[in-house]
Design an enzyme around this catalytic site. Structure first.
Site, PDB file in Angstrom:
ATOM      1  CE  LYS A   1      -3.772  -2.517   2.176  1.00 23.90           C
ATOM      2  NZ  LYS A   1      -4.399  -2.970   3.412  1.00 23.90           N
TER       3      LYS A   1
ATOM      4  CG  ASP B   1      -9.176   0.221   5.074  1.00 27.12           C
ATOM      5  OD1 ASP B   1      -9.293  -0.112   3.881  1.00 27.12           O
ATOM      6  OD2 ASP B   1      -8.787  -0.561   5.962  1.00 27.12           O
TER       7      ASP B   1
ATOM      8  CD  GLN C   1      -2.968  -4.500   6.671  1.00 26.58           C
ATOM      9  OE1 GLN C   1      -2.898  -3.520   5.931  1.00 26.58           O
ATOM     10  NE2 GLN C   1      -3.649  -5.590   6.328  1.00 26.58           N
TER      11      GLN C   1
END
Ligand code: NAP
Length: 289
Positions: free
Chosen positions: A60, A127, A104
């Site tokens: 990412k 996200d 994450q």
């Protein structure tokens, strides 16, 4: 029978679409940086050193760099507790130099993952993991989509898949994937069925799907002989050995459109994350419109 007589499905090429979206995102990032003097910035937060998570975060951040998006990485030890993680994310939420926050996951069983997600300011939730984002998605209000479901919708739209009035069956109901995918499909007037581990007669539901979203986390769990001929098959699964939740060969013989694994949903997830980071930076800088 249908497997031998149906034409092979057309591929939904997530890698190609992600490249296109990435190029558009890079252009928007460059224009915003020129206008404001500040590049969009994504903060990535990683707890521990799980190899898969380390790889995902690195991928990412590399994509960010290619798109002209800064990234700021926060690596926390594996024994980081909920309070410290919430505190760290709260600091990033308040930091005007950060436009998007990615935690994450999974973060480990000793951490209250929901509490950590909720420490992300809604305007930086690129996200799409907070309750605010889920509600916005479900109610059709402005907000960020969960990246994988958001990427799936972009793919379906790119391939002109008609959703209105179609029966979409989502196998899996996780907070980051199955549940929001169903909400986005519902918002587009699909009739949505959710299946999960307690569903009885899964095969009967799958057989009814005009659009099937596989989000189970079990390698080659769904097979072509379970599908309605001509179904559109989106395989969000990513399992050990680079295989999806759908048995590709048998499904491709029955479906009209299908995503490959790898090269389908995965690249679209990251591309959506980057696009939403630039969206967040644009809104936060007041440069929207
Ligand atoms: P998850 O949190 O483990 O959820 C799995 C879902 O599948 C659950 O809702 C579970 O039901 C359901 N399920 C499990 N066994 C089942 C069965 N036998 N029959 C019907 N349903 C069953 O997984 P996730 O995070 O949603 O991820 C799913 C897959 O997508 C994984 O392969 C993951 O690697 C992949 N993924 C890919 C991306 C990407 O960017 N490509 C992003 C995220 C995830 P219950 O709720 O009843 O337990």
């Amino acid at each position: 029978m249908s497997q031998t007589t149906s034409p092979t499905a057309r591929l939904m090429d997530g890698s190609a679409l992600a490249r296109r979206l990435g190029a558009e995102t890079a252009e928007r990032a460059a224009a915003l940086t020129a206008r404001t003097g500040q590049a969009p910035c994504l903060a990535t937060v990683l707890v521990g050193e799980d190899p898969a998570s380390v790889t995902y975060v690195r991928m990412k951040r590399n994509r960010c760099a290619k798109a002209g998006i800064q990234s700021r990485h926060v690596a926390l030890p594996a024994d980081t507790g909920t309070a410290q993680l919430v505190d760290t994310i709260g600091g990033l939420s308040a930091d005007p130099g950060v436009h998007g926050i990615l935690l994450q996951h999974p973060v480990g069983p000793h951490v209250d993952e929901r509490a950590a997600f909720e420490a992300i300011a809604p305007e930086k939730d690129v996200d799409g993991v907070t309750a605010h984002s889920f509600a916005a998605m479900s109610l059709g209000m402005p907000g960020f989509a969960s990246c994988t479901p958001g990427g799936i919708m972009r793919l379906l739209d790119h391939y002109d898949v008609e959703l209105s009035g179609k029966h979409a069956v989502v196998v899996g109901r996780s907070a980051i994937l199955g549940k929001p995918a169903g909400m986005l499909l519902l918002a587009r007037n699909a009739t949505v069925t959710y299946c999960h581990s307690r569903t009885t007669d899964l095969a009967a539901h799958v057989r009814e799907a005009d659009v099937l979203i596989a989000a189970v986390g079990r390698a080659r769990f769904l097979h072509g002989d379970q599908l309605k001929p001509g179904a559109v098959v989106v395989d969000a699964g990513y399992n050990v050995g680079n295989v999806g939740d759908v048995d590709f060969a048998s499904a491709a013989a029955v479906a009209s459109l299908i995503t490959p694994v790898p090269g389908g949903v995965g690249p679209m997830t990251i591309a959506t994350l980057l696009a939403q980071t630039v969206d967040a930076a644009t809104r936060l800088s007041g440069a929207a419109g």
